[in-house]
Design an enzyme around this catalytic site. Structure first.
Site, PDB file in Angstrom:
ATOM      1  N   TYR A 112       0.801  -1.099  -0.117  1.00 18.75           N
ATOM      2  CA  TYR A 112      -0.113   0.081   0.015  1.00 18.75           C
ATOM      3  C   TYR A 112       1.051   1.267  -0.047  1.00 18.75           C
ATOM      4  O   TYR A 112       1.605   1.350   0.825  1.00 18.75           O
ATOM      5  CB  TYR A 112      -0.721   0.226   1.145  1.00 18.75           C
ATOM      6  CG  TYR A 112      -1.670   1.264   1.425  1.00 18.75           C
ATOM      7  CD1 TYR A 112      -2.600   1.636   0.379  1.00 18.75           C
ATOM      8  CD2 TYR A 112      -1.938   2.081   2.502  1.00 18.75           C
ATOM      9  CE1 TYR A 112      -3.401   2.734   0.455  1.00 18.75           C
ATOM     10  CE2 TYR A 112      -2.502   2.956   2.570  1.00 18.75           C
ATOM     11  CZ  TYR A 112      -3.152   3.654   1.501  1.00 18.75           C
ATOM     12  OH  TYR A 112      -4.081   4.511   1.619  1.00 18.75           O
ATOM     13  N   LYS A 209     -12.046  -1.512   4.224  1.00 18.03           N
ATOM     14  CA  LYS A 209     -12.332  -2.502   3.123  1.00 18.03           C
ATOM     15  C   LYS A 209     -13.234  -3.690   3.078  1.00 18.03           C
ATOM     16  O   LYS A 209     -14.262  -3.381   3.512  1.00 18.03           O
ATOM     17  CB  LYS A 209     -10.661  -2.988   2.380  1.00 18.03           C
ATOM     18  CG  LYS A 209      -9.658  -2.011   2.317  1.00 18.03           C
ATOM     19  CD  LYS A 209     -10.103  -0.796   1.415  1.00 18.03           C
ATOM     20  CE  LYS A 209      -9.016   0.175   1.190  1.00 18.03           C
ATOM     21  NZ  LYS A 209      -8.525   0.946   2.283  1.00 18.03           N
TER      22      LYS A 209
HETATM   23  C1  LIG Z   1      -3.537  -3.174   1.830  1.00 14.41           C
HETATM   24  C2  LIG Z   1      -3.760  -1.890   2.608  1.00 14.41           C
HETATM   25  N1  LIG Z   1      -3.367  -1.655   3.718  1.00 14.41           N
HETATM   26  C3  LIG Z   1      -3.861  -0.449   4.589  1.00 14.41           C
HETATM   27  C4  LIG Z   1      -4.534   0.556   4.051  1.00 14.41           C
HETATM   28  C5  LIG Z   1      -4.844   1.884   4.688  1.00 14.41           C
HETATM   29  O1  LIG Z   1      -6.179   1.762   5.311  1.00 14.41           O
HETATM   30  P1  LIG Z   1      -6.859   2.886   5.492  1.00 14.41           P
HETATM   31  O2  LIG Z   1      -7.193   3.660   4.305  1.00 14.41           O
HETATM   32  O3  LIG Z   1      -8.083   2.626   6.353  1.00 14.41           O
HETATM   33  O4  LIG Z   1      -6.117   3.938   6.394  1.00 14.41           O
HETATM   34  C6  LIG Z   1      -5.032   0.393   2.677  1.00 14.41           C
HETATM   35  C7  LIG Z   1      -5.772   1.181   1.895  1.00 14.41           C
HETATM   36  O5  LIG Z   1      -6.127   1.246   0.793  1.00 14.41           O
HETATM   37  C8  LIG Z   1      -4.731  -0.872   2.114  1.00 14.41           C
HETATM   38  O6  LIG Z   1      -4.956  -1.120   0.832  1.00 14.41           O
END
Ligand SMILES: Cc1ncc(COP(=O)(O)O)c(C=O)c1O
Length: 386
Positions: A112, A209
Protein backbone atom coordinates in the site's frame (compact mmCIF):
# COMPACT_ATOMS: atom_id res chain seq x y z
CA UNK A 1 -34.59 -10.99 34.25
CA UNK A 2 -34.87 -14.27 32.37
CA UNK A 3 -31.75 -15.22 30.43
CA UNK A 4 -31.74 -17.43 27.35
CA UNK A 5 -28.85 -19.91 26.98
CA UNK A 6 -26.31 -19.11 24.29
CA UNK A 7 -23.18 -20.72 22.92
CA UNK A 8 -20.33 -18.46 23.94
CA UNK A 9 -17.48 -20.60 22.64
CA UNK A 10 -16.87 -18.90 19.31
CA UNK A 11 -13.73 -20.99 18.75
CA UNK A 12 -15.89 -24.06 18.01
CA UNK A 13 -17.89 -22.27 15.32
CA UNK A 14 -17.08 -21.83 11.67
CA UNK A 15 -16.04 -18.30 10.55
CA UNK A 16 -19.35 -17.64 8.78
CA UNK A 17 -21.17 -18.33 12.06
CA UNK A 18 -18.67 -16.34 14.15
CA UNK A 19 -19.20 -13.31 11.92
CA UNK A 20 -22.95 -13.48 12.50
CA UNK A 21 -23.06 -14.44 16.17
CA UNK A 22 -19.98 -12.77 17.70
CA UNK A 23 -20.33 -9.70 19.89
CA UNK A 24 -24.06 -10.03 20.60
CA UNK A 25 -25.46 -8.61 23.84
CA UNK A 26 -26.25 -11.09 26.65
CA UNK A 27 -29.47 -13.03 26.03
CA UNK A 28 -31.65 -11.43 28.64
CA UNK A 29 -35.40 -11.16 28.09
CA UNK A 30 -36.02 -7.88 26.27
CA UNK A 31 -32.34 -7.21 25.48
CA UNK A 32 -31.51 -5.84 22.02
CA UNK A 33 -30.18 -8.31 19.47
CA UNK A 34 -27.56 -5.80 18.33
CA UNK A 35 -25.09 -4.03 20.61
CA UNK A 36 -26.22 -0.43 20.96
CA UNK A 37 -24.19 2.59 19.89
CA UNK A 38 -23.21 4.41 23.06
CA UNK A 39 -22.52 8.09 22.49
CA UNK A 40 -20.72 9.22 25.59
CA UNK A 41 -17.27 10.73 25.91
CA UNK A 42 -17.09 9.95 29.61
CA UNK A 43 -18.45 7.50 32.16
CA UNK A 44 -19.63 7.80 35.72
CA UNK A 45 -16.57 7.15 37.85
CA UNK A 46 -15.05 8.37 41.07
CA UNK A 47 -12.16 7.41 43.29
CA UNK A 48 -8.93 5.83 42.16
CA UNK A 49 -9.52 3.65 39.06
CA UNK A 50 -8.76 -0.05 39.63
CA UNK A 51 -6.06 -1.99 37.75
CA UNK A 52 -8.58 -3.84 35.53
CA UNK A 53 -9.64 -2.02 32.35
CA UNK A 54 -12.85 -0.15 33.02
CA UNK A 55 -14.98 2.40 31.23
CA UNK A 56 -13.68 5.80 32.22
CA UNK A 57 -13.14 8.06 29.21
CA UNK A 58 -13.93 7.21 25.59
CA UNK A 59 -10.38 7.73 24.25
CA UNK A 60 -9.32 4.74 26.38
CA UNK A 61 -12.24 2.51 25.43
CA UNK A 62 -15.96 2.41 24.76
CA UNK A 63 -18.44 -0.45 24.93
CA UNK A 64 -19.30 0.11 21.26
CA UNK A 65 -15.79 -1.04 20.21
CA UNK A 66 -15.84 -4.28 22.17
CA UNK A 67 -18.33 -6.40 20.16
CA UNK A 68 -16.43 -5.62 16.95
CA UNK A 69 -13.07 -6.26 18.58
CA UNK A 70 -14.20 -9.60 20.02
CA UNK A 71 -15.71 -10.76 16.75
CA UNK A 72 -12.68 -9.83 14.66
CA UNK A 73 -10.41 -11.58 17.19
CA UNK A 74 -12.56 -14.71 16.94
CA UNK A 75 -12.33 -14.59 13.14
CA UNK A 76 -8.52 -14.27 13.28
CA UNK A 77 -8.53 -16.99 15.99
CA UNK A 78 -6.70 -14.56 18.29
CA UNK A 79 -6.77 -15.02 22.04
CA UNK A 80 -6.61 -11.30 22.83
CA UNK A 81 -9.20 -8.82 21.54
CA UNK A 82 -8.55 -6.95 18.32
CA UNK A 83 -7.79 -3.24 18.70
CA UNK A 84 -9.85 -0.95 16.50
CA UNK A 85 -8.26 2.31 15.25
CA UNK A 86 -9.52 5.36 13.41
CA UNK A 87 -8.07 4.08 10.10
CA UNK A 88 -5.92 1.33 8.65
CA UNK A 89 -3.04 3.81 8.57
CA UNK A 90 -3.44 4.42 12.32
CA UNK A 91 -3.18 0.65 12.89
CA UNK A 92 -0.13 0.56 10.60
CA UNK A 93 1.46 3.45 12.51
CA UNK A 94 0.83 1.60 15.78
CA UNK A 95 2.52 -1.53 14.43
CA UNK A 96 5.50 0.44 13.07
CA UNK A 97 5.88 2.10 16.47
CA UNK A 98 7.07 -1.32 17.73
CA UNK A 99 10.36 -0.76 15.86
CA UNK A 100 13.02 0.60 18.23
CA UNK A 101 14.54 3.96 17.36
CA UNK A 102 16.79 3.56 14.29
CA UNK A 103 15.71 -0.09 13.84
CA UNK A 104 15.63 -1.82 10.46
CA UNK A 105 12.39 -2.91 8.78
CA UNK A 106 12.19 -5.13 5.69
CA UNK A 107 9.20 -4.20 3.52
CA UNK A 108 7.70 -5.37 0.21
CA UNK A 109 8.47 -3.07 -2.71
CA UNK A 110 4.84 -3.43 -3.76
CA UNK A 111 2.66 -2.57 -0.81
CA UNK A 112 0.00 0.00 0.00
CA UNK A 113 1.64 3.19 -1.22
CA UNK A 114 0.86 5.28 1.88
CA UNK A 115 2.81 2.71 3.95
CA UNK A 116 5.81 3.64 1.79
CA UNK A 117 5.00 7.33 2.20
CA UNK A 118 4.95 6.95 5.96
CA UNK A 119 8.19 4.94 5.96
CA UNK A 120 9.85 7.65 3.84
CA UNK A 121 8.83 10.19 6.45
CA UNK A 122 10.17 8.02 9.29
CA UNK A 123 13.41 7.42 7.37
CA UNK A 124 13.91 11.15 6.77
CA UNK A 125 13.78 11.63 10.54
CA UNK A 126 16.22 8.69 11.14
CA UNK A 127 13.44 6.93 13.01
CA UNK A 128 13.79 3.71 10.97
CA UNK A 129 15.97 2.17 8.28
CA UNK A 130 14.02 0.59 5.41
CA UNK A 131 15.13 -2.36 3.26
CA UNK A 132 12.88 -2.96 0.25
CA UNK A 133 12.43 -6.51 -1.11
CA UNK A 134 10.37 -8.46 -3.59
CA UNK A 135 8.20 -10.28 -1.04
CA UNK A 136 7.51 -13.16 -3.46
CA UNK A 137 11.26 -13.93 -3.68
CA UNK A 138 11.67 -15.91 -0.46
CA UNK A 139 15.49 -16.23 -0.65
CA UNK A 140 15.84 -12.49 -1.22
CA UNK A 141 13.66 -11.68 1.80
CA UNK A 142 15.50 -14.14 4.05
CA UNK A 143 18.86 -12.70 2.94
CA UNK A 144 17.59 -9.23 3.91
CA UNK A 145 16.81 -10.40 7.46
CA UNK A 146 20.32 -9.60 8.62
CA UNK A 147 21.17 -9.61 12.34
CA UNK A 148 19.66 -6.65 14.10
CA UNK A 149 16.61 -6.43 11.80
CA UNK A 150 13.66 -5.36 13.95
CA UNK A 151 10.69 -6.11 11.76
CA UNK A 152 9.55 -7.92 8.62
CA UNK A 153 6.48 -6.29 7.08
CA UNK A 154 4.38 -8.52 4.85
CA UNK A 155 1.45 -7.79 2.58
CA UNK A 156 0.08 -10.86 0.88
CA UNK A 157 -1.38 -10.71 -1.67
CA UNK A 158 0.34 -7.38 -2.29
CA UNK A 159 -1.38 -4.16 -3.27
CA UNK A 160 -1.58 -3.77 -6.25
CA UNK A 161 0.61 -6.47 -7.85
CA UNK A 162 -1.03 -9.45 -6.08
CA UNK A 163 2.26 -11.18 -5.32
CA UNK A 164 1.94 -13.96 -2.75
CA UNK A 165 4.51 -14.24 0.03
CA UNK A 166 5.53 -17.61 1.46
CA UNK A 167 4.06 -16.84 4.87
CA UNK A 168 5.22 -19.94 6.83
CA UNK A 169 8.80 -19.68 5.52
CA UNK A 170 9.13 -15.93 5.99
CA UNK A 171 7.54 -15.83 9.44
CA UNK A 172 9.85 -18.65 10.61
CA UNK A 173 12.91 -16.93 9.14
CA UNK A 174 12.03 -13.60 10.77
CA UNK A 175 11.56 -15.31 14.12
CA UNK A 176 14.94 -17.04 13.76
CA UNK A 177 16.50 -13.65 12.97
CA UNK A 178 14.90 -12.09 16.05
CA UNK A 179 12.60 -9.83 14.00
CA UNK A 180 8.89 -9.26 14.56
CA UNK A 181 6.58 -10.12 11.68
CA UNK A 182 3.61 -7.90 10.86
CA UNK A 183 1.13 -9.08 8.21
CA UNK A 184 -1.30 -6.69 6.54
CA UNK A 185 -4.23 -9.07 6.03
CA UNK A 186 -6.51 -6.54 4.32
CA UNK A 187 -6.63 -8.21 0.90
CA UNK A 188 -7.18 -11.76 2.16
CA UNK A 189 -9.44 -11.15 5.20
CA UNK A 190 -9.41 -13.68 8.08
CA UNK A 191 -11.79 -15.87 6.11
CA UNK A 192 -9.08 -16.63 3.59
CA UNK A 193 -5.84 -16.38 5.58
CA UNK A 194 -4.98 -16.33 9.31
CA UNK A 195 -1.38 -15.18 9.79
CA UNK A 196 -1.40 -15.35 13.63
CA UNK A 197 -1.89 -19.10 13.33
CA UNK A 198 1.23 -19.22 11.16
CA UNK A 199 3.24 -17.44 13.86
CA UNK A 200 2.93 -13.78 12.83
CA UNK A 201 3.39 -11.40 15.77
CA UNK A 202 0.94 -8.74 14.60
CA UNK A 203 -1.85 -8.59 12.02
CA UNK A 204 -3.17 -5.28 10.74
CA UNK A 205 -6.26 -4.50 8.70
CA UNK A 206 -7.75 -1.63 6.82
CA UNK A 207 -11.25 -2.33 8.17
CA UNK A 208 -12.36 0.25 5.60
CA UNK A 209 -12.14 -2.51 2.98
CA UNK A 210 -13.71 -6.00 3.18
CA UNK A 211 -14.37 -6.17 6.91
CA UNK A 212 -16.74 -3.19 6.90
CA UNK A 213 -17.45 -3.88 3.25
CA UNK A 214 -19.78 -1.05 2.19
CA UNK A 215 -17.44 1.87 1.47
CA UNK A 216 -19.05 3.91 4.22
CA UNK A 217 -16.42 4.01 6.98
CA UNK A 218 -12.67 4.48 7.40
CA UNK A 219 -11.33 2.24 10.18
CA UNK A 220 -8.39 0.03 11.03
CA UNK A 221 -7.50 -2.80 13.38
CA UNK A 222 -4.46 -4.54 14.82
CA UNK A 223 -4.20 -7.90 16.56
CA UNK A 224 -1.46 -9.60 18.53
CA UNK A 225 -1.49 -12.56 20.87
CA UNK A 226 1.70 -11.43 22.58
CA UNK A 227 0.51 -9.62 25.74
CA UNK A 228 3.48 -7.20 25.73
CA UNK A 229 2.98 -6.26 22.06
CA UNK A 230 -0.80 -6.01 22.57
CA UNK A 231 -0.23 -3.63 25.48
CA UNK A 232 2.03 -1.44 23.33
CA UNK A 233 -0.45 -1.37 20.44
CA UNK A 234 -3.17 -0.38 22.90
CA UNK A 235 -0.97 2.28 24.49
CA UNK A 236 -0.21 3.73 21.05
CA UNK A 237 -3.93 4.05 20.35
CA UNK A 238 -4.65 5.79 23.63
CA UNK A 239 -1.60 8.05 23.67
CA UNK A 240 -1.96 9.15 20.04
CA UNK A 241 -5.74 9.35 20.22
CA UNK A 242 -5.91 7.18 17.09
CA UNK A 243 -9.43 6.12 17.98
CA UNK A 244 -12.55 5.19 16.10
CA UNK A 245 -15.97 6.79 16.46
CA UNK A 246 -18.69 4.55 17.93
CA UNK A 247 -21.02 4.94 14.95
CA UNK A 248 -18.30 3.82 12.52
CA UNK A 249 -17.52 0.75 14.62
CA UNK A 250 -21.22 -0.11 14.77
CA UNK A 251 -21.32 0.04 10.96
CA UNK A 252 -18.18 -2.11 10.72
CA UNK A 253 -19.76 -4.82 12.90
CA UNK A 254 -22.93 -4.62 10.84
CA UNK A 255 -20.80 -5.09 7.72
CA UNK A 256 -18.83 -7.93 9.29
CA UNK A 257 -22.05 -9.93 9.74
CA UNK A 258 -22.15 -10.63 6.00
CA UNK A 259 -18.39 -11.02 5.47
CA UNK A 260 -18.56 -14.70 4.55
CA UNK A 261 -21.33 -14.21 1.98
CA UNK A 262 -19.67 -11.16 0.48
CA UNK A 263 -16.19 -12.69 0.25
CA UNK A 264 -17.54 -15.94 -1.17
CA UNK A 265 -19.49 -14.14 -3.90
CA UNK A 266 -16.78 -11.60 -4.68
CA UNK A 267 -14.13 -14.31 -4.95
CA UNK A 268 -16.28 -16.42 -7.27
CA UNK A 269 -16.96 -13.36 -9.45
CA UNK A 270 -13.25 -12.44 -9.46
CA UNK A 271 -12.09 -15.88 -10.53
CA UNK A 272 -14.65 -16.06 -13.31
CA UNK A 273 -13.73 -12.60 -14.60
CA UNK A 274 -10.00 -13.41 -14.34
CA UNK A 275 -10.51 -16.49 -16.53
CA UNK A 276 -12.52 -14.60 -19.14
CA UNK A 277 -10.18 -11.58 -19.17
CA UNK A 278 -7.16 -13.88 -19.69
CA UNK A 279 -8.67 -14.89 -23.03
CA UNK A 280 -9.78 -11.43 -24.05
CA UNK A 281 -8.14 -10.11 -27.24
CA UNK A 282 -7.84 -6.60 -25.76
CA UNK A 283 -6.02 -7.72 -22.61
CA UNK A 284 -2.23 -8.12 -22.36
CA UNK A 285 -1.98 -9.62 -18.87
CA UNK A 286 -4.16 -10.62 -15.92
CA UNK A 287 -2.79 -11.01 -12.39
CA UNK A 288 -4.88 -13.05 -9.95
CA UNK A 289 -3.58 -15.81 -7.65
CA UNK A 290 -6.56 -17.99 -8.58
CA UNK A 291 -5.36 -18.40 -12.17
CA UNK A 292 -3.34 -21.64 -12.52
CA UNK A 293 -0.69 -19.79 -14.56
CA UNK A 294 -0.24 -16.98 -12.02
CA UNK A 295 3.17 -16.91 -10.28
CA UNK A 296 1.46 -16.91 -6.87
CA UNK A 297 -1.03 -19.71 -7.61
CA UNK A 298 0.70 -22.69 -5.94
CA UNK A 299 1.60 -20.72 -2.83
CA UNK A 300 -1.88 -19.23 -2.51
CA UNK A 301 -3.44 -22.68 -2.90
CA UNK A 302 -1.20 -24.00 -0.11
CA UNK A 303 -1.72 -21.25 2.45
CA UNK A 304 -5.06 -19.58 1.65
CA UNK A 305 -8.60 -20.95 1.51
CA UNK A 306 -9.44 -18.73 -1.48
CA UNK A 307 -7.73 -16.27 -3.79
CA UNK A 308 -9.27 -12.95 -2.84
CA UNK A 309 -11.32 -10.71 -5.11
CA UNK A 310 -8.76 -8.27 -6.51
CA UNK A 311 -7.51 -8.48 -10.09
CA UNK A 312 -4.64 -6.76 -11.84
CA UNK A 313 -5.44 -6.23 -15.53
CA UNK A 314 -3.30 -4.67 -18.25
CA UNK A 315 -5.42 -3.83 -21.31
CA UNK A 316 -3.95 -3.15 -24.74
CA UNK A 317 -3.03 0.45 -25.54
CA UNK A 318 -0.79 1.31 -22.60
CA UNK A 319 -1.71 3.81 -19.88
CA UNK A 320 -3.97 5.79 -22.24
CA UNK A 321 -5.73 2.59 -23.23
CA UNK A 322 -6.24 1.73 -19.56
CA UNK A 323 -7.65 5.21 -18.84
CA UNK A 324 -10.00 4.78 -21.80
CA UNK A 325 -11.32 1.50 -20.34
CA UNK A 326 -12.04 3.21 -17.01
CA UNK A 327 -13.78 6.09 -18.80
CA UNK A 328 -15.93 3.73 -20.90
CA UNK A 329 -17.26 1.67 -17.98
CA UNK A 330 -20.82 2.31 -16.81
CA UNK A 331 -21.31 -0.17 -13.95
CA UNK A 332 -17.82 -0.42 -12.47
CA UNK A 333 -17.14 2.59 -10.26
CA UNK A 334 -13.96 4.55 -11.03
CA UNK A 335 -12.64 5.04 -7.51
CA UNK A 336 -9.75 4.31 -5.23
CA UNK A 337 -10.12 1.93 -2.27
CA UNK A 338 -11.47 -1.60 -2.56
CA UNK A 339 -13.40 -4.31 -0.77
CA UNK A 340 -16.89 -2.75 -1.02
CA UNK A 341 -19.97 -4.56 -2.28
CA UNK A 342 -19.70 -2.49 -5.46
CA UNK A 343 -17.10 -3.31 -8.11
CA UNK A 344 -14.53 -0.55 -8.55
CA UNK A 345 -11.53 0.07 -10.76
CA UNK A 346 -8.54 2.35 -10.97
CA UNK A 347 -5.23 2.73 -12.79
CA UNK A 348 -2.80 2.75 -9.91
CA UNK A 349 -0.05 4.75 -11.60
CA UNK A 350 -2.44 7.71 -11.88
CA UNK A 351 -0.90 8.40 -8.48
CA UNK A 352 2.59 9.82 -8.88
CA UNK A 353 3.43 8.19 -5.56
CA UNK A 354 2.78 4.62 -6.76
CA UNK A 355 5.93 2.49 -7.24
CA UNK A 356 7.39 2.87 -10.73
CA UNK A 357 7.80 -0.91 -10.85
CA UNK A 358 4.00 -1.15 -11.07
CA UNK A 359 3.20 -1.15 -14.83
CA UNK A 360 1.74 2.19 -15.91
CA UNK A 361 -1.16 0.41 -17.64
CA UNK A 362 -2.12 -1.77 -14.66
CA UNK A 363 -5.77 -1.51 -13.65
CA UNK A 364 -6.65 -2.71 -10.16
CA UNK A 365 -10.13 -4.21 -10.12
CA UNK A 366 -11.94 -4.69 -6.82
CA UNK A 367 -14.61 -7.21 -7.75
CA UNK A 368 -17.87 -6.79 -5.88
CA UNK A 369 -20.94 -8.92 -5.38
CA UNK A 370 -23.06 -7.87 -8.37
CA UNK A 371 -24.19 -10.38 -10.98
CA UNK A 372 -21.06 -11.58 -12.77
CA UNK A 373 -22.68 -11.41 -16.21
CA UNK A 374 -23.52 -7.72 -15.74
CA UNK A 375 -19.92 -7.06 -14.64
CA UNK A 376 -18.56 -8.96 -17.61
CA UNK A 377 -20.79 -7.24 -20.18
CA UNK A 378 -19.66 -3.82 -18.93
CA UNK A 379 -15.97 -4.79 -18.97
CA UNK A 380 -16.11 -6.50 -22.34
CA UNK A 381 -17.93 -3.55 -23.91
CA UNK A 382 -15.46 -1.05 -22.43
CA UNK A 383 -12.44 -3.08 -23.59
CA UNK A 384 -13.74 -3.46 -27.17
CA UNK A 385 -15.40 -0.10 -27.64
CA UNK A 386 -12.58 2.33 -26.81
C1 LIG B 1 -3.50 -3.16 1.96
C2 LIG B 1 -3.88 -1.89 2.64
N1 LIG B 1 -3.45 -1.65 3.89
C3 LIG B 1 -3.77 -0.51 4.54
C4 LIG B 1 -4.51 0.48 3.93
C5 LIG B 1 -4.79 1.77 4.69
O1 LIG B 1 -6.05 1.72 5.27
P1 LIG B 1 -6.96 3.04 5.52
O2 LIG B 1 -7.24 3.62 4.18
O3 LIG B 1 -8.16 2.46 6.21
O4 LIG B 1 -6.18 3.96 6.38
C6 LIG B 1 -4.99 0.28 2.65
C7 LIG B 1 -5.81 1.32 1.99
O5 LIG B 1 -6.03 1.30 0.81
C8 LIG B 1 -4.65 -0.94 1.98
O6 LIG B 1 -5.06 -1.18 0.73
Amino acid sequence: MRSVPQDHDLSRLSPATVAVSGGRPARVQGAPVNPPIVLSSTYVSQGEPGPAPELLYARSGTETWLPFEETLAALERAELPALVYGSGMAAIAAALSLIPHGGRVVVPRHAYQVLHGYLADLTARSRVEVVVVDIAETDQVIAALTPGTSMLWIESPTNPMLEVADLPALIAAARAAGALTVVDNTFATPLVQRPLGLGADVVVHSVTKYLAGHSDVVLGAALSDDPALHARLLAYRTLHGAIAGPAEVYLALRGLRTLALRVERAQANALELARRLSEHPDVVEVRHPGLPGDPGHARATAQMTGYGAILGVRPTGGADGADAVVAALRLWVPATSLGGVESSIERRRRFGTESITVPSDLLRLSVGIEDVEDLWRDLDRALRGR
